[in-house]
Design a protein around this motif. Structure first.
Motif, PDB file in Angstrom:
ATOM      1  N   ARG A   1     -44.943  37.825   9.094  1.00 37.02           N
ATOM      2  CA  ARG A   1     -44.478  38.898   8.334  1.00 37.02           C
ATOM      3  C   ARG A   1     -43.964  38.592   6.887  1.00 37.02           C
ATOM      4  O   ARG A   1     -44.501  39.497   5.891  1.00 37.02           O
ATOM      5  CB  ARG A   1     -43.432  39.780   9.030  1.00 37.02           C
ATOM      6  CG  ARG A   1     -43.115  41.044   8.338  1.00 37.02           C
ATOM      7  CD  ARG A   1     -42.233  41.843   9.228  1.00 37.02           C
ATOM      8  NE  ARG A   1     -41.609  43.068   8.867  1.00 37.02           N
ATOM      9  CZ  ARG A   1     -40.673  43.753   9.151  1.00 37.02           C
ATOM     10  NH1 ARG A   1     -39.954  43.359  10.326  1.00 37.02           N
ATOM     11  NH2 ARG A   1     -40.039  44.664   8.413  1.00 37.02           N
ATOM     12  N   PHE A   2     -42.984  37.553   6.758  1.00 36.96           N
ATOM     13  CA  PHE A   2     -42.608  37.042   5.380  1.00 36.96           C
ATOM     14  C   PHE A   2     -43.193  35.841   5.112  1.00 36.96           C
ATOM     15  O   PHE A   2     -42.875  34.806   6.055  1.00 36.96           O
ATOM     16  CB  PHE A   2     -41.256  37.197   5.586  1.00 36.96           C
ATOM     17  CG  PHE A   2     -40.702  38.818   5.789  1.00 36.96           C
ATOM     18  CD1 PHE A   2     -40.568  39.669   4.741  1.00 36.96           C
ATOM     19  CD2 PHE A   2     -40.157  39.098   6.797  1.00 36.96           C
ATOM     20  CE1 PHE A   2     -40.264  40.889   5.046  1.00 36.96           C
ATOM     21  CE2 PHE A   2     -39.695  40.301   6.990  1.00 36.96           C
ATOM     22  CZ  PHE A   2     -39.817  41.439   6.199  1.00 36.96           C
ATOM     23  N   LYS A   3     -43.627  35.488   4.104  1.00 37.38           N
ATOM     24  CA  LYS A   3     -44.181  34.276   3.789  1.00 37.38           C
ATOM     25  C   LYS A   3     -43.138  33.359   3.231  1.00 37.38           C
ATOM     26  O   LYS A   3     -43.198  32.207   3.412  1.00 37.38           O
ATOM     27  CB  LYS A   3     -45.193  34.359   2.518  1.00 37.38           C
ATOM     28  CG  LYS A   3     -45.918  32.964   2.129  1.00 37.38           C
ATOM     29  CD  LYS A   3     -46.795  33.308   0.995  1.00 37.38           C
ATOM     30  CE  LYS A   3     -47.355  31.956   0.487  1.00 37.38           C
ATOM     31  NZ  LYS A   3     -48.532  32.112  -0.708  1.00 37.38           N
ATOM     32  N   ARG A   4     -42.253  34.161   2.319  1.00 41.96           N
ATOM     33  CA  ARG A   4     -41.162  33.113   1.904  1.00 41.96           C
ATOM     34  C   ARG A   4     -39.787  34.008   2.167  1.00 41.96           C
ATOM     35  O   ARG A   4     -39.539  34.981   2.284  1.00 41.96           O
ATOM     36  CB  ARG A   4     -41.128  33.208   0.271  1.00 41.96           C
ATOM     37  CG  ARG A   4     -42.413  32.702  -0.443  1.00 41.96           C
ATOM     38  CD  ARG A   4     -42.440  32.448  -1.779  1.00 41.96           C
ATOM     39  NE  ARG A   4     -42.164  33.778  -2.528  1.00 41.96           N
ATOM     40  CZ  ARG A   4     -41.780  33.795  -3.896  1.00 41.96           C
ATOM     41  NH1 ARG A   4     -41.832  32.758  -4.713  1.00 41.96           N
ATOM     42  NH2 ARG A   4     -41.715  35.088  -4.567  1.00 41.96           N
ATOM     43  N   VAL A   5     -38.966  32.993   2.809  1.00 40.74           N
ATOM     44  CA  VAL A   5     -37.583  33.501   3.303  1.00 40.74           C
ATOM     45  C   VAL A   5     -36.573  32.667   2.308  1.00 40.74           C
ATOM     46  O   VAL A   5     -36.758  31.492   2.371  1.00 40.74           O
ATOM     47  CB  VAL A   5     -37.325  32.943   4.706  1.00 40.74           C
ATOM     48  CG1 VAL A   5     -35.979  33.397   5.257  1.00 40.74           C
ATOM     49  CG2 VAL A   5     -38.405  33.795   5.653  1.00 40.74           C
ATOM     50  N   PHE A   6     -35.560  33.408   1.725  1.00 36.86           N
ATOM     51  CA  PHE A   6     -34.755  33.024   0.952  1.00 36.86           C
ATOM     52  C   PHE A   6     -33.425  33.248   1.819  1.00 36.86           C
ATOM     53  O   PHE A   6     -33.049  34.164   1.949  1.00 36.86           O
ATOM     54  CB  PHE A   6     -34.698  33.543  -0.309  1.00 36.86           C
ATOM     55  CG  PHE A   6     -35.703  33.180  -1.344  1.00 36.86           C
ATOM     56  CD1 PHE A   6     -35.693  32.245  -2.146  1.00 36.86           C
ATOM     57  CD2 PHE A   6     -36.987  34.101  -1.165  1.00 36.86           C
ATOM     58  CE1 PHE A   6     -36.932  31.825  -2.815  1.00 36.86           C
ATOM     59  CE2 PHE A   6     -38.082  33.798  -1.917  1.00 36.86           C
ATOM     60  CZ  PHE A   6     -38.155  32.707  -2.658  1.00 36.86           C
TER      61      PHE A   6
ATOM     62  N   ALA B   1     -37.112  32.088  12.888  1.00 35.34           N
ATOM     63  CA  ALA B   1     -38.060  31.508  13.781  1.00 35.34           C
ATOM     64  C   ALA B   1     -39.131  32.375  14.262  1.00 35.34           C
ATOM     65  O   ALA B   1     -40.390  31.992  14.231  1.00 35.34           O
ATOM     66  CB  ALA B   1     -37.245  30.914  15.103  1.00 35.34           C
ATOM     67  N   SER B   2     -38.622  33.609  14.609  1.00 34.87           N
ATOM     68  CA  SER B   2     -39.728  34.640  15.117  1.00 34.87           C
ATOM     69  C   SER B   2     -40.620  34.991  14.195  1.00 34.87           C
ATOM     70  O   SER B   2     -41.787  35.008  14.310  1.00 34.87           O
ATOM     71  CB  SER B   2     -39.000  35.970  15.669  1.00 34.87           C
ATOM     72  OG  SER B   2     -39.694  37.123  15.772  1.00 34.87           O
ATOM     73  N   ASN B   3     -40.186  34.995  12.733  1.00 35.04           N
ATOM     74  CA  ASN B   3     -41.114  35.133  11.613  1.00 35.04           C
ATOM     75  C   ASN B   3     -42.075  34.326  11.508  1.00 35.04           C
ATOM     76  O   ASN B   3     -43.458  34.490  11.380  1.00 35.04           O
ATOM     77  CB  ASN B   3     -40.351  35.262  10.340  1.00 35.04           C
ATOM     78  CG  ASN B   3     -40.956  35.464   9.172  1.00 35.04           C
ATOM     79  OD1 ASN B   3     -41.844  36.603   8.893  1.00 35.04           O
ATOM     80  ND2 ASN B   3     -41.428  34.561   8.406  1.00 35.04           N
ATOM     81  N   PHE B   4     -41.828  33.068  11.755  1.00 36.28           N
ATOM     82  CA  PHE B   4     -42.743  32.016  11.435  1.00 36.28           C
ATOM     83  C   PHE B   4     -43.315  31.475  12.546  1.00 36.28           C
ATOM     84  O   PHE B   4     -44.001  30.492  12.741  1.00 36.28           O
ATOM     85  CB  PHE B   4     -41.998  30.763  10.760  1.00 36.28           C
ATOM     86  CG  PHE B   4     -41.693  30.881   9.316  1.00 36.28           C
ATOM     87  CD1 PHE B   4     -42.686  31.064   8.427  1.00 36.28           C
ATOM     88  CD2 PHE B   4     -40.517  31.247   8.848  1.00 36.28           C
ATOM     89  CE1 PHE B   4     -42.440  31.524   7.115  1.00 36.28           C
ATOM     90  CE2 PHE B   4     -40.030  31.552   7.467  1.00 36.28           C
ATOM     91  CZ  PHE B   4     -41.175  31.647   6.722  1.00 36.28           C
ATOM     92  N   SER B   5     -43.135  32.141  13.759  1.00 31.57           N
ATOM     93  CA  SER B   5     -43.573  31.764  15.270  1.00 31.57           C
ATOM     94  C   SER B   5     -43.420  30.179  15.497  1.00 31.57           C
ATOM     95  O   SER B   5     -44.217  29.451  16.168  1.00 31.57           O
ATOM     96  CB  SER B   5     -45.149  31.764  15.202  1.00 31.57           C
ATOM     97  OG  SER B   5     -45.286  33.516  15.445  1.00 31.57           O
ATOM     98  N   VAL B   6     -41.955  29.690  15.239  1.00 31.76           N
ATOM     99  CA  VAL B   6     -41.595  28.492  15.736  1.00 31.76           C
ATOM    100  C   VAL B   6     -40.564  28.668  16.921  1.00 31.76           C
ATOM    101  O   VAL B   6     -40.049  29.737  16.824  1.00 31.76           O
ATOM    102  CB  VAL B   6     -41.204  27.615  14.629  1.00 31.76           C
ATOM    103  CG1 VAL B   6     -42.378  27.222  13.519  1.00 31.76           C
ATOM    104  CG2 VAL B   6     -39.873  28.050  13.965  1.00 31.76           C
ATOM    105  N   ASP B   7     -40.045  27.333  17.298  1.00 32.96           N
ATOM    106  CA  ASP B   7     -39.324  27.339  18.567  1.00 32.96           C
ATOM    107  C   ASP B   7     -38.096  28.093  18.153  1.00 32.96           C
ATOM    108  O   ASP B   7     -37.699  27.421  16.839  1.00 32.96           O
ATOM    109  CB  ASP B   7     -39.176  26.132  19.162  1.00 32.96           C
ATOM    110  CG  ASP B   7     -40.397  25.873  20.038  1.00 32.96           C
ATOM    111  OD1 ASP B   7     -41.093  26.909  20.567  1.00 32.96           O
ATOM    112  OD2 ASP B   7     -40.664  24.763  20.367  1.00 32.96           O
ATOM    113  N   ASN B   8     -37.200  28.985  18.727  1.00 30.24           N
ATOM    114  CA  ASN B   8     -35.862  29.025  18.471  1.00 30.24           C
ATOM    115  C   ASN B   8     -35.034  27.952  19.087  1.00 30.24           C
ATOM    116  O   ASN B   8     -35.254  27.564  20.145  1.00 30.24           O
ATOM    117  CB  ASN B   8     -35.611  30.495  19.313  1.00 30.24           C
ATOM    118  CG  ASN B   8     -34.286  30.864  19.161  1.00 30.24           C
ATOM    119  OD1 ASN B   8     -33.375  30.206  18.268  1.00 30.24           O
ATOM    120  ND2 ASN B   8     -33.593  32.146  19.861  1.00 30.24           N
TER     121      ASN B   8
END
Length: 391
Positions: A2-7, A372-379
């Motif tokens: 959903r979000f490409k860049r997270v700050f 983690a949910s945004n980038f579909s990586v392991d929590n």
């Protein structure tokens, strides 16, 4: 995605009221932000538009929420130090507090071992303010070459030396030796910190920006590792890389002040990347919290508020900004220690159609779970994502 860049920006020590277990730390009643506002009513329209005054009882101005959500986060880990707070923000729970030597100084056995390894005598060995101990012992250090060692309420061993007496590279090597000696067992410390300074006498000694932290490696994978392993950018600004001992970091940017850190965030906002930009602004804690300076702290918050305006102007619809803290450090509190407090999580994206106040969380790691949910990586395993609540 959903979000490409997270700050993520950590306003180091900007707590918003006593944690549920503050009584265990003698911190009942502590509230960093409110007590600053009591002394110096804060002019922070941007932070108010992100909901800060809806989760902390500072004076209300009825500013409408602007594409934003806010919530209060409780800490699950034991402790109220930098490493613990940052570890939990990135998904790890600390169950055993890091070793501290606040009341006694470091054991003679460790001091003698360091003297032997360094080839220098040690002076100090007390819990102290960095600026005060340099003022007190700096001239003796310059005359004798003895090195200043001190600690604080944190799990730290700090080594201060004049750059003309002990070159910075030698100081760094001394700290690496100390790090190797205090990784585990009875001396296990969270951080070894090099504190170089300059000046001619006690009246003009000044610490330089060449501070360096040598932290323990995280005891398990954090969100940073999980992003890095999936080839996302993991950009550190400030002492983030030091805190995590470089683990999971793809690029690191040192800073000399809060303003410098904010300017580097602006630089990254103008760049194209995919992943996380993680920033720590340490002046709130180091310059004002520990020194019990509520006016200085308040002015620093107001200056940061002005930067938030600039951040928002540069954000794209697929960007998201999180503003939080790692612990409290109430500048009106007794002593000079951190305070066990809840921390804010202010969330902004131009793409939000709604705004609101979310339920409190029982761990800082809700932030890691959501990213983690945004980038579909392991929590990393602690915390539950609130991403679906952001509309």
């Amino acid at each position: 995605m959903r979000f490409k860049r997270v700050f993520v920006i950590v306003c180091d020590s900007m707590g918003i009221g006593q944690a549920k277990d503050a009584y265990k730390y003698n911190d009942e009643g502590a509230n960093t932000l409110k007590h600053i506002d009591d002394i110096m009513p804060l002019n922070i329209p941007e932070l108010r538009s992100l909901g800060i005054d809806r989760i902390c009882p500072i004076k209300q101005e009825n500013i409408k929420l602007d594409h934003s959500y806010a919530l209060k986060m409780n800490e699950a880990s034991i402790g109220k130090d930098t490493l613990t707070g940052h570890y939990e923000l990135m998904g790890l729970k600390v169950d055993v507090a890091f070793q501290t030597f606040t009341e006694t100084g470091f054991p003679d056995e460790l001091i003698k071992l360091l003297e032997e390894k360094w080839g220098r005598k040690i002076i100090g060995n007390i819990a102290a303010s960095g600026t005060e101990i340099i003022k007190k012992l700096g001239e003796q250090h310059m005359k004798t070459g003895d090195v200043i060692v001190y600690t604080s309420s944190d799990s730290v061993l700090q080594v201060a030396a004049h750059e003309d007496i002990i070159p910075v590279d030698e100081l760094y090597n001394m700290c690496k030796i100390a790090r190797d000696l205090t990784k585990d067992g009875k001396y296990k410390l969270g951080r070894i910190i090099a504190r170089p300074f300059i000046g001619t006498c006690a009246n003009d000694f000044k610490r330089t920006p060449r501070r360096h932290d040598y932290a323990l490696k995280p005891f398990a994978k954090t969100l940073l590792d999980n992003l890095y392993e999936k080839n996302y950018d993991v950009i550190s600004i400030g002492k983030i890389s030091d805190i995590f001992d470089g683990q999971g970091i793809s690029s690191s940017n040192k800073i000399v002040s809060n303003d410098d850190g904010c300017e580097k965030v602006i630089e990254k906002l103008k760049e194209d990347f995919t992943g996380l930009c993680f920033t720590n602004l340490v002046d709130f804690d180091m310059e004002y919290g520990h020194r019990r300076d509520p006016i200085g702290y308040g002015k620093a918050i107001e200056k940061f508020d002005q930067y938030v305006t600039k951040f928002k102007a540069l954000m794209n619809d697929d960007d998201i900004l999180f503003i939080t803290a790692d612990h409290g450090n109430d500048p009106t509190w007794i002593g000079s220690d951190h305070t066990r407090e809840n921390v804010p999580l202010l969330i902004y994206s131009p793409s939000f159609k709604n705004s609101g106040i979310l339920n409190d969380t029982n761990t800082f790691a809700s932030l890691a779970a959501s990213i983690a949910s945004n980038f579909s990586v392991d929590n990393p395993g602690l915390g539950v994502s609130f991403l679906d609540e952001l509309k």
